[in-house]
Design a protein around this motif. Structure first.
Motif, PDB file in Angstrom:
ATOM      1  N   LEU A 175       0.825  -1.201   0.000  1.00 18.37           N
ATOM      2  CA  LEU A 175       0.000   0.000   0.000  1.00 18.37           C
ATOM      3  C   LEU A 175       0.862   1.255   0.000  1.00 18.37           C
ATOM      4  N   THR A 176       0.284   2.345  -0.451  1.00 18.99           N
ATOM      5  CA  THR A 176       0.954   3.639  -0.401  1.00 18.99           C
ATOM      6  C   THR A 176       1.456   3.914   1.017  1.00 18.99           C
ATOM      7  N   LEU A 177       2.639   4.482   1.121  1.00 18.69           N
ATOM      8  CA  LEU A 177       3.301   4.732   2.404  1.00 18.69           C
ATOM      9  C   LEU A 177       3.446   3.431   3.214  1.00 18.69           C
ATOM     10  N   PRO A 178       4.306   2.516   2.772  1.00 16.63           N
ATOM     11  CA  PRO A 178       4.503   1.268   3.523  1.00 16.63           C
ATOM     12  C   PRO A 178       5.015   1.489   4.940  1.00 16.63           C
ATOM     13  N   GLU A 179       5.491   2.698   5.236  1.00 22.11           N
ATOM     14  CA  GLU A 179       5.902   3.015   6.610  1.00 22.11           C
ATOM     15  C   GLU A 179       4.746   2.870   7.594  1.00 22.11           C
ATOM     16  N   LEU A 180       3.525   2.872   7.079  1.00 24.42           N
ATOM     17  CA  LEU A 180       2.347   2.763   7.934  1.00 24.42           C
ATOM     18  C   LEU A 180       1.893   1.327   8.146  1.00 24.42           C
ATOM     19  N   THR A 181       2.668   0.355   7.646  1.00 25.44           N
ATOM     20  CA  THR A 181       2.230  -1.042   7.712  1.00 25.44           C
ATOM     21  C   THR A 181       1.896  -1.473   9.134  1.00 25.44           C
ATOM     22  N   GLY A 182       2.767  -1.187  10.075  1.00 28.82           N
ATOM     23  CA  GLY A 182       2.519  -1.581  11.459  1.00 28.82           C
ATOM     24  C   GLY A 182       1.266  -0.940  12.022  1.00 28.82           C
ATOM     25  N   ALA A 183       1.076   0.343  11.756  1.00 26.59           N
ATOM     26  CA  ALA A 183      -0.110   1.043  12.250  1.00 26.59           C
ATOM     27  C   ALA A 183      -1.368   0.464  11.623  1.00 26.59           C
ATOM     28  N   ARG A 184      -1.302   0.119  10.340  1.00 29.96           N
ATOM     29  CA  ARG A 184      -2.461  -0.479   9.666  1.00 29.96           C
ATOM     30  C   ARG A 184      -2.803  -1.842  10.258  1.00 29.96           C
ATOM     31  N   GLU A 185      -1.792  -2.631  10.508  1.00 30.56           N
ATOM     32  CA  GLU A 185      -2.046  -3.971  11.035  1.00 30.56           C
ATOM     33  C   GLU A 185      -2.625  -3.917  12.441  1.00 30.56           C
ATOM     34  N   ARG A 186      -2.241  -2.908  13.221  1.00 25.60           N
ATOM     35  CA  ARG A 186      -2.812  -2.776  14.571  1.00 25.60           C
ATOM     36  C   ARG A 186      -4.292  -2.410  14.497  1.00 25.60           C
ATOM     37  N   VAL A 187      -4.653  -1.524  13.568  1.00 18.53           N
ATOM     38  CA  VAL A 187      -6.065  -1.171  13.424  1.00 18.53           C
ATOM     39  C   VAL A 187      -6.861  -2.370  12.923  1.00 18.53           C
ATOM     40  N   ALA A 188      -6.317  -3.099  11.951  1.00 17.27           N
ATOM     41  CA  ALA A 188      -7.020  -4.269  11.417  1.00 17.27           C
ATOM     42  C   ALA A 188      -7.234  -5.319  12.496  1.00 17.27           C
ATOM     43  N   LEU A 224     -23.284   1.142  13.177  1.00 15.85           N
ATOM     44  CA  LEU A 224     -24.020   0.394  12.160  1.00 15.85           C
ATOM     45  C   LEU A 224     -25.403   0.026  12.670  1.00 15.85           C
ATOM     46  N   SER A 225     -26.326  -0.117  11.744  1.00 16.98           N
ATOM     47  CA  SER A 225     -27.668  -0.558  12.100  1.00 16.98           C
ATOM     48  C   SER A 225     -27.748  -2.082  12.005  1.00 16.98           C
ATOM     49  N   VAL A 226     -28.873  -2.631  12.468  1.00 16.95           N
ATOM     50  CA  VAL A 226     -29.072  -4.077  12.402  1.00 16.95           C
ATOM     51  C   VAL A 226     -29.029  -4.574  10.964  1.00 16.95           C
ATOM     52  N   THR A 227     -29.466  -3.747  10.028  1.00 14.03           N
ATOM     53  CA  THR A 227     -29.479  -4.151   8.621  1.00 14.03           C
ATOM     54  C   THR A 227     -28.091  -4.153   7.993  1.00 14.03           C
ATOM     55  N   GLN A 228     -27.086  -3.676   8.723  1.00 16.55           N
ATOM     56  CA  GLN A 228     -25.727  -3.604   8.183  1.00 16.55           C
ATOM     57  C   GLN A 228     -24.797  -4.662   8.783  1.00 16.55           C
ATOM     58  N   THR A 229     -25.390  -5.736   9.296  1.00 18.26           N
ATOM     59  CA  THR A 229     -24.599  -6.796   9.923  1.00 18.26           C
ATOM     60  C   THR A 229     -23.599  -7.413   8.954  1.00 18.26           C
ATOM     61  N   ASP A 230     -23.903  -7.428   7.661  1.00 18.96           N
ATOM     62  CA  ASP A 230     -22.970  -7.984   6.684  1.00 18.96           C
ATOM     63  C   ASP A 230     -21.611  -7.293   6.741  1.00 18.96           C
ATOM     64  N   ALA A 231     -21.601  -6.019   7.136  1.00 20.66           N
ATOM     65  CA  ALA A 231     -20.337  -5.286   7.220  1.00 20.66           C
ATOM     66  C   ALA A 231     -19.413  -5.902   8.265  1.00 20.66           C
ATOM     67  N   LEU A 232     -19.994  -6.461   9.328  1.00 18.81           N
ATOM     68  CA  LEU A 232     -19.164  -7.111  10.348  1.00 18.81           C
ATOM     69  C   LEU A 232     -18.460  -8.321   9.761  1.00 18.81           C
ATOM     70  N   LYS A 233     -19.144  -9.079   8.937  1.00 21.96           N
ATOM     71  CA  LYS A 233     -18.544 -10.241   8.297  1.00 21.96           C
ATOM     72  C   LYS A 233     -17.401  -9.824   7.383  1.00 21.96           C
ATOM     73  N   ARG A 234     -17.585  -8.756   6.641  1.00 20.96           N
ATOM     74  CA  ARG A 234     -16.506  -8.293   5.772  1.00 20.96           C
ATOM     75  C   ARG A 234     -15.293  -7.872   6.587  1.00 20.96           C
ATOM     76  N   ASN A 235     -15.528  -7.257   7.737  1.00 20.04           N
ATOM     77  CA  ASN A 235     -14.406  -6.855   8.590  1.00 20.04           C
ATOM     78  C   ASN A 235     -13.645  -8.058   9.152  1.00 20.04           C
ATOM     79  N   LEU A 236     -14.325  -9.195   9.281  1.00 18.87           N
ATOM     80  CA  LEU A 236     -13.656 -10.406   9.764  1.00 18.87           C
ATOM     81  C   LEU A 236     -12.831 -11.088   8.684  1.00 18.87           C
ATOM     82  N   ASP A 237     -13.072 -10.728   7.431  1.00 21.01           N
ATOM     83  CA  ASP A 237     -12.412 -11.399   6.310  1.00 21.01           C
ATOM     84  C   ASP A 237     -11.302 -10.562   5.692  1.00 21.01           C
ATOM     85  N   LEU A 238     -10.798  -9.568   6.399  1.00 22.29           N
ATOM     86  CA  LEU A 238      -9.825  -8.641   5.812  1.00 22.29           C
ATOM     87  C   LEU A 238      -8.591  -9.352   5.261  1.00 22.29           C
ATOM     88  N   ALA A 239      -8.100 -10.359   5.971  1.00 23.59           N
ATOM     89  CA  ALA A 239      -6.843 -11.004   5.583  1.00 23.59           C
ATOM     90  C   ALA A 239      -6.994 -11.947   4.405  1.00 23.59           C
TER      91      ALA A 239
END
Length: 264
Positions: free
Chosen positions: A25-38, A58-73
């Motif tokens: 990703l742009t600015l690879p110096e941020l890799t550690g900071a990105r991985e901590r947020v993820a 998020l609302s109840v209708t946006q639960t799918d977003a939680l699943k996407r956040n679990l699949d980042l890797a």
């Protein structure tokens, strides 16, 4: 010149590229900071759904977003240019700009993100949901978190360049140029002008502002504008048919605000 953009709340929900490699990703110096947020986001979304939705807004209708956040890797990725949707990005048309003006887009456009800090249009990302305004346990407010992480690397990347700031307030909190850098920063404000009772009145707009900022960013890239000062920027936009005004700076060492006027 760099154009600083917010992401969009609306995003594509699937990709077809390789899994995420944060080191590319742009600015690879941020890799550690990105991985901590993820990691913190994954931990949150692995717990009670009600808690995760409350923290993420998020609302109840946006639960799918939680699943996407679990699949980042592991989720297939897509370019940031294709990931972000919504009014600003519809008007900007990043995929088309990349096809026609590839290098100019890659060299000029930076997109801010609650999860990744800042990315370029060609960076490959998985779908996700995390806004900059979130207080993410245990990292706290993401605007402050990213400001600490990005001030040095991003300040170096943008050194001596004019910054055209199209971000919303939440994303502006993640990177605030100061001193000489602030004097090279122009925040884009959109004003609506209309006749009311025979008088011309102006007001700040929100939804329309996204579309207009997309138009401004598209004009700057597609027309190859290489402004070095706020005054040159305003002159170039006027030449391209926009109504742009540049009030004086509030005081030395502060960013300028450029008013772009749209009329009914």
């Amino acid at each position: 010149m760099f154009i600083l953009l917010p992401p969009s709340e609306g995003k594509a929900t699937s990709g077809e590229g390789p899994a995420l490699d944060t080191g590319t990703l742009t600015l690879p110096e941020l890799t550690g900071a990105r991985e901590r947020v993820a990691a913190a986001l994954t931990d949150l979304c692995s717990g009670p759904e009600d808690t995760a939705r409350e923290v993420l807004g998020l609302s109840v209708t946006q639960t799918d977003a939680l699943k996407r956040n679990l699949d980042l890797a592991t989720a297939p990725t897509l370019r940031a240019a294709d990931l972000y949707t919504g009014v600003l990005y519809d008007r900007l048309g990043l995929p088309g700009l990349l096809a026609e003006h590839g290098r100019a887009v890659r060299d000029r456009v930076l997109v801010f993100s609650g999860l990744w800090g800042v990315v370029g249009p060609d960076d490959r990302l998985p779908p996700y949901r995390l806004s900059m305004g979130v207080k993410l346990p245990p990292l706290g407010a993401l605007g402050a978190y990213w400001r600490r992480a990005m001030t040095g690397p991003l300040g170096e990347l943008t050194r001596d360049h004019l910054l055209v700031d199209c971000r919303s307030a939440a994303y502006a909190a993640a990177f605030r140029p100061t001193g000489e850098a602030a004097e090279r920063t122009v925040a884009v404000r959109v004003l609506r002008e209309r006749e009311v009772g025979g008088q011309t009145r102006r007001s700040v707009v929100s939804h329309m502002a996204k579309a207009t900022r997309g138009d401004i960013a598209r004009s700057l890239v597609s027309e190859g504008v290489g402004a070095r000062t706020p005054e040159e920027l305003v002159g170039a936009l006027r030449d391209l048919g926009h109504t742009a005004e540049l009030p004086p700076a509030a005081k030395p060492g502060t960013a300028r605000t450029m008013d772009v006027v749209v009329r009914d």
